[in-house]
Structure formats: structure tokens, C-alpha cells
Design a protein around this motif. Structure first.
Motif, short mmCIF file in Angstrom:
data_model
loop_
_atom_site.label_atom_id
_atom_site.label_comp_id
_atom_site.label_asym_id
_atom_site.label_seq_id
_atom_site.Cartn_x
_atom_site.Cartn_y
_atom_site.Cartn_z
N ILE A 1 -10.58 -15.74 -5.99
CA ILE A 1 -10.76 -14.27 -5.94
C ILE A 1 -12.16 -13.91 -6.46
O ILE A 1 -12.84 -13.07 -5.88
N SER A 2 -12.55 -14.58 -7.55
CA SER A 2 -13.85 -14.23 -8.15
C SER A 2 -15.04 -14.56 -7.24
O SER A 2 -16.13 -14.05 -7.45
N LYS A 3 -14.79 -15.41 -6.23
CA LYS A 3 -15.87 -15.77 -5.30
C LYS A 3 -15.94 -14.81 -4.11
O LYS A 3 -16.86 -14.90 -3.29
N LEU A 4 -14.97 -13.92 -4.01
CA LEU A 4 -14.96 -12.97 -2.88
C LEU A 4 -16.03 -11.89 -3.08
O LEU A 4 -16.36 -11.56 -4.22
N PRO A 5 -16.50 -11.28 -1.98
CA PRO A 5 -17.42 -10.14 -2.15
C PRO A 5 -16.74 -8.98 -2.90
O PRO A 5 -15.50 -8.88 -2.87
N LEU B 1 -10.24 -4.48 -3.13
CA LEU B 1 -9.04 -4.33 -2.31
C LEU B 1 -7.86 -5.11 -2.90
O LEU B 1 -6.76 -4.57 -3.02
N ILE B 2 -8.10 -6.34 -3.28
CA ILE B 2 -7.03 -7.19 -3.84
C ILE B 2 -6.50 -6.58 -5.16
O ILE B 2 -5.30 -6.52 -5.39
N HIS C 1 -0.83 -1.71 -7.25
CA HIS C 1 0.25 -1.52 -6.27
C HIS C 1 0.04 -0.29 -5.38
O HIS C 1 0.94 0.50 -5.15
N MET C 2 -1.18 -0.14 -4.91
CA MET C 2 -1.49 1.01 -4.03
C MET C 2 -1.19 0.67 -2.58
O MET C 2 -1.27 -0.50 -2.18
N SER C 3 -0.91 1.72 -1.79
CA SER C 3 -0.68 1.52 -0.36
C SER C 3 -2.04 1.43 0.34
O SER C 3 -3.06 1.78 -0.25
N LEU D 1 -9.52 -5.38 6.89
CA LEU D 1 -10.22 -6.06 5.78
C LEU D 1 -9.23 -6.88 4.95
O LEU D 1 -9.55 -7.98 4.52
N TYR D 2 -8.04 -6.35 4.78
CA TYR D 2 -7.01 -7.05 4.00
C TYR D 2 -6.64 -8.38 4.67
O TYR D 2 -6.57 -9.41 4.03
N HIS D 3 -6.46 -8.32 5.98
CA HIS D 3 -6.10 -9.53 6.72
C HIS D 3 -7.22 -10.57 6.61
O HIS D 3 -6.96 -11.75 6.33
N ARG D 4 -8.46 -10.11 6.81
CA ARG D 4 -9.61 -11.04 6.72
C ARG D 4 -9.75 -11.60 5.32
O ARG D 4 -10.09 -12.77 5.14
N THR D 5 -9.45 -10.76 4.32
CA THR D 5 -9.55 -11.20 2.92
C THR D 5 -8.54 -12.30 2.63
O THR D 5 -8.87 -13.30 1.99
#
Lengths: 99, 184
Positions: free
Chosen positions: B129-133, B139-140, B147-149, B167-171
């Protein structure tokens, strides 16, 4: 030169994961990322500090600094202008005076 | 996100200079902002420092706040996001302490052998996770910590719901790939 390969063939394709793998990852995220509770002392202390330290003072300080820099800039500009002018005037007076 | 109408009332009073109203908003959001910053920095001391900066800045600018149809929380998250970005930029020259070194991994109820496996999995996950942009980390965190929609996240991040879904799917795909690499 064309090599015969299409652009899509040249690009390495990103691996796509199955739905099960993604669901498993989502479950891991749900388990691992738990909300944390900040130190109650920090919450109380910050609340007190918010009203104890007036932000306006910080903004005023910034404004004062800006005024000082502008005033200093104007003074230096005027000084430079006066120096150049006086040097030019001296040069003109020397030229006009008989040798 | 919390009750929008009570937020709006408190916000309107806070804009008019009512300290008690700002205090209500502070009590409501301080925990959420702290959580967000904590997971972005991985460090309780920096999380406290940056949370304090967010609320000092918010209080300093509340009277010039303009309602652009987004909730007050979105404004706070935006301030937090910018401060975290500056923090990462300023810290890039220093040695960064990994997220997994700070975050408490072991849960008391787990038997030792299960705890060891869970801790290793979590360590890899947090490292990935820490390596993600920054936007993907945001988003994560909003999804799994707050716990947001998708709709709420879209409002906070200033994007459409569709863009957030994508973006969620790509993440997730990218995160899965990073975890696989780290496990090799």
C-alpha cells in the motif's frame, strides 16, 4: 521501418487476477486496515491550542515580513538610481569643464 | 460521512465566527482526519503534528470558506491530502521509516503461530500500500478505514463515481501485483 508486429504485441500485458484473488485481497484489506483511536490527551490538548494560539498573529507576521521586504526593495532601488544618476552627473560635469 | 444538515448548520455558524460551532466540527472530524494521516504517514507523532496543522489551517481560513457544494469533510481531507503530500516531499531526502514498522500488527487474541502468519501478511500488504501513488492510497484508506461508499469517496476526491470505481479496480489489480512481487 515496419517490423510486422502491431503496437499491442510490443507492450507487455499487465497480469489480470481472478475475481477470487481480488475478493481475497479485499478481505485482507478489511481485516488489516482498522481505524485507530488518537490519544485522547492529544485531542483535548489540540482543542485547547486551537483557541489559545491566534492564527491571525501568524498571518500578520507574514504580512509584516512582506511589507519589510517591499520597503527594503524600494529603498535599494532608489539608492541604486541615485548612485547611477550622481555618477552620470559627475561624468557630464567633467566633460563640460575646460581641460 | 456524517449528517450533512447538522454539518451545514455548524459550518454556517463557524463561518460567522462562532468558535463553539467550529469546536463541534472539530470533535466530529478530528478522529477521521487523524486516521487518514496516520495511515498515510505510518507514524503517530507525524499524524498528530499534521492533524494539528490541518485544524489550525481550517480555523484560520474558515471565515473565507466558500460553499462549492462539497461537504466540509471534503475540504478537511483536501487540506490533509496537501499537507501529507508536502510531508512526503520534505521527507524524501531523509530515510523513510516503513509503514509496517509503526503500525501495530499483532492482535492479542491470536494464537502465536496464527499471529506470525497474519503479521507477515499484513506487513507485506502495508508495504505494498505504501508503494502506491498518493491518490490510490487515499482511496484505499477512505474505503477500508473510513468505510466510505464510492459516491462519498468521489465527493472527497473531486471525481465522478465511475472514475472512482475504475480507479478502485486498477488499484486492487496493482496492489495484487505488488504483493505477488513482494512474496517472491
Amino acid at each position: 521501418m515496419r517490423t510486422g508486429k502491431s503496437i499491442t504485441e510490443k507492450r507487455p500485458r499487465k497480469k489480470l487476477y481472478s475475481e477470487e484473488e481480488i475478493e481475497e485481497l479485499e478481505k485482507s484489506l478489511q481485516v488489516s486496515l482498522n481505524p485507530v483511536t488518537p490519544d485522547p490527551e492529544f485531542i483535548t490538548d489540540l482543542h485547547r491550542r486551537l483557541y489559545a494560539a491566534p492564527i491571525i498573529v501568524m498571518e500578520a507576521r507574514r504580512a509584516e515580513k512582506a511589507y519589510l521586504v517591499i520597503a527594503l526593495g524600494l529603498f535599494m532601488g532608489a539608492l541604486l538610481f541615485w548612485l547611477i544618476k550622481s555618477l552620470r552627473d559627475r561624468g557630464t560635469t567633467k566633460e563640460e569643464s575646460p581641460a | 460521512m456524517s449528517d450533512q444538515s447538522s454539518d451545514d448548520t455548524a459550518l454556517a455558524r463557524a463561518i460567522d465566527g462562532d468558535n463553539e460551532a467550529f469546536s463541534e466540527l472539530y470533535q466530529q472530524y478530528v478522529g477521521k482526519i487523524y486516521n487518514y494521516i496516520y495511515y498515510r504517514t505510518g507514524n503517530p507523532a507525524d499524524a498528530e503534528d499534521l492533524t494539528a496543522k490541518v485544524f489550525h489551517r481550517a480555523l484560520g481560513h474558515i471565515q473565507s470558506y466558500k460553499d462549492r457544494g462539497v461537504p466540509f469533510s471534503a475540504w478537511l481531507y483536501r487540506i490533509a491530502h496537501n499537507l501529507v503530500a508536502n510531508w512526503h516531499r520534505d521527507n524524501s531526502r531523509r530515510k523513510e521509516v516503513p509503514l509496517e514498522d509503526h503500525i501495530h500488527l499483532h492482535q492479542e487474541a491470536d494464537p502465536p503461530e496464527t499471529a506470525l502468519v497474519n503479521d507477515q501478511e499484513k506487513e507485506v500488504l502495508l508495504k505494498a500500500i505504501s508503494k502506491l501513488p498518493g491518490d490510490r492510497q487515499q482511496l484505499i484508506i477512505l474505503k477500508f478505514v473510513e468505510h466510505m461508499s464510492n459516491a462519498e469517496i468521489a465527493t472527497i476526491m473531486g471525481r465522478s463515481e465511475g472514475a472512482i470505481k475504475s480507479l478502485y479496480h486498477r488499484t486492487l489489480m496493482s496492489l495484487r501485483g505488488r504483493i505477488a512481487k513482494l512474496n517472491k
